[in-house]
Motif scaffolding. Structure first.
Motif, PDB file in Angstrom:
ATOM      1  N   ALA A  90       7.313   3.454   6.582  1.00  8.88           N
ATOM      2  CA  ALA A  90       6.387   4.452   6.045  1.00  8.88           C
ATOM      3  C   ALA A  90       7.153   5.566   5.332  1.00  8.88           C
ATOM      4  N   ALA A  91       8.278   5.996   5.909  1.00  8.98           N
ATOM      5  CA  ALA A  91       9.087   7.037   5.276  1.00  8.98           C
ATOM      6  C   ALA A  91       9.669   6.537   3.963  1.00  8.98           C
ATOM      7  N   TYR A  92      10.065   5.271   3.920  1.00  8.26           N
ATOM      8  CA  TYR A  92      10.590   4.682   2.682  1.00  8.26           C
ATOM      9  C   TYR A  92       9.500   4.656   1.611  1.00  8.26           C
TER      10      TYR A  92
ATOM     11  N   ILE B 207      14.328  -5.270   2.346  1.00 10.13           N
ATOM     12  CA  ILE B 207      13.072  -5.650   1.699  1.00 10.13           C
ATOM     13  C   ILE B 207      13.309  -6.730   0.646  1.00 10.13           C
ATOM     14  N   SER B 208      14.447  -6.653  -0.055  1.00 10.45           N
ATOM     15  CA  SER B 208      14.747  -7.668  -1.057  1.00 10.45           C
ATOM     16  C   SER B 208      15.004  -9.036  -0.435  1.00 10.45           C
ATOM     17  N   MET B 209      15.289  -9.075   0.877  1.00  9.79           N
ATOM     18  CA  MET B 209      15.587 -10.317   1.580  1.00  9.79           C
ATOM     19  C   MET B 209      14.435 -10.806   2.444  1.00  9.79           C
TER      20      MET B 209
ATOM     21  N   ALA C  30       4.546  -5.770   3.865  1.00  8.04           N
ATOM     22  CA  ALA C  30       4.165  -4.553   4.589  1.00  8.04           C
ATOM     23  C   ALA C  30       4.347  -3.325   3.714  1.00  8.04           C
ATOM     24  N   LEU C  31       5.402  -3.314   2.898  1.00  6.37           N
ATOM     25  CA  LEU C  31       5.627  -2.187   1.992  1.00  6.37           C
ATOM     26  C   LEU C  31       4.505  -2.113   0.959  1.00  6.37           C
ATOM     27  N   ALA C  32       4.092  -3.259   0.427  1.00  4.64           N
ATOM     28  CA  ALA C  32       3.002  -3.269  -0.554  1.00  4.64           C
ATOM     29  C   ALA C  32       1.728  -2.689   0.058  1.00  4.64           C
TER      30      ALA C  32
ATOM     31  N   GLY D  56      -1.246   4.419   0.205  1.00  3.57           N
ATOM     32  CA  GLY D  56      -0.909   5.701  -0.396  1.00  3.57           C
ATOM     33  C   GLY D  56      -1.649   5.930  -1.693  1.00  3.57           C
ATOM     34  N   GLY D  57      -1.810   4.873  -2.494  1.00  2.00           N
ATOM     35  CA  GLY D  57      -2.546   4.995  -3.741  1.00  2.00           C
ATOM     36  C   GLY D  57      -4.010   5.306  -3.519  1.00  2.00           C
ATOM     37  N   SER D  58      -4.607   4.687  -2.489  1.00  2.00           N
ATOM     38  CA  SER D  58      -6.024   4.943  -2.223  1.00  2.00           C
ATOM     39  C   SER D  58      -6.246   6.367  -1.728  1.00  2.00           C
TER      40      SER D  58
END
Length: 212
Positions: free
Chosen positions: A14-16, A33-35, A42-44, A50-52
């Motif tokens: 969440a902080a990231y 995340i790249s791996m 989960a990041l998406a 956050g966008g909503s």
């Protein structure tokens, strides 16, 4: 990678997503995340949430002066940065960016263990560690937070076993002796925001020299 068993804890993810992680931790999280398909998804979800939230905020008036200043900055904005480096060998793009697309500059820590410092400053340090098969890192605790991501090989400690793509999160409650697996040298990306607490005299003596 489907075999990843140790993922990014929710508060760190969440902080990231919010852009509030220190730079050294941000690199480790971006590399994981790249791996990891699971953490990428989960990041998406975090970013969509956050966008909503932003869409639900009430509109606020913007002064002509502020608007003119923003437009002026856009007019004089720097061109886009060069594309992010691609993965090379065991090093994902975020690591290659920290390396500035150069090979690691390894320095010996003794007993076959090597490190390459990628960043070091007031916010913490970011380094690559190379540990020979079967070799243990000296027993230590933590004055702050440490994130360790396996890029090659494996290691185990008092909390379990960690393979390629696995992330270990260590804090002041953990004292451990990470030991590389027997199959291959263990190469890890590690970030700390405070010096480690070594139990034996020699590592403590050399700690300022090695910036750990």
């Amino acid at each position: 990678m489907s075999d990843i068993a140790h993922h990014i804890p929710e508060p760190i993810l969440a902080a990231y997503a919010a852009g509030s992680l220190p730079r050294v931790f941000e690199v480790v999280v971006a590399t994981h995340i790249s791996m990891c398909d699971s953490c990428r998804g989960a990041l998406a979800a975090h970013e969509a949430l956050g966008g909503s939230v932003l869409e639900g905020l009430a509109e606020a008036p913007v002064s002509d002066t502020l608007l003119a200043g923003v437009m002026d900055r856009l007019d004089h904005a720097q061109p886009d940065a060069a594309p992010a480096p691609k993965r090379e060998g065991i090093y994902p793009g975020p690591v290659m960016a920290a390396l500035k697309s150069r090979p690691p500059r390894w320095k010996s820590l003794g007993f076959g263990v090597k490190q390459a410092i990628l960043e070091a400053g007031d916010d913490g340090s970011l380094r690559l560690l190379h540990i020979p098969p079967g070799r243990a890192v000296p027993d230590h605790g933590h004055s702050g937070l440490e994130l360790t991501l396996v890029l090659q090989g494996s290691f185990s400690d008092e909390t379990g076993a960690f393979g390629v793509g696995d992330l270990e999160v260590a804090d002041g409650d953990l004292e451990h002796t990470p030991t590389a697996g027997e199959d291959a040298p263990c190469i890890c990306l590690a970030a700390t925001d405070a010096p480690l607490r070594f139990q034996s005299f020699v590592p403590r003596l050399l700690q300022p020299l090695f910036k750990i």
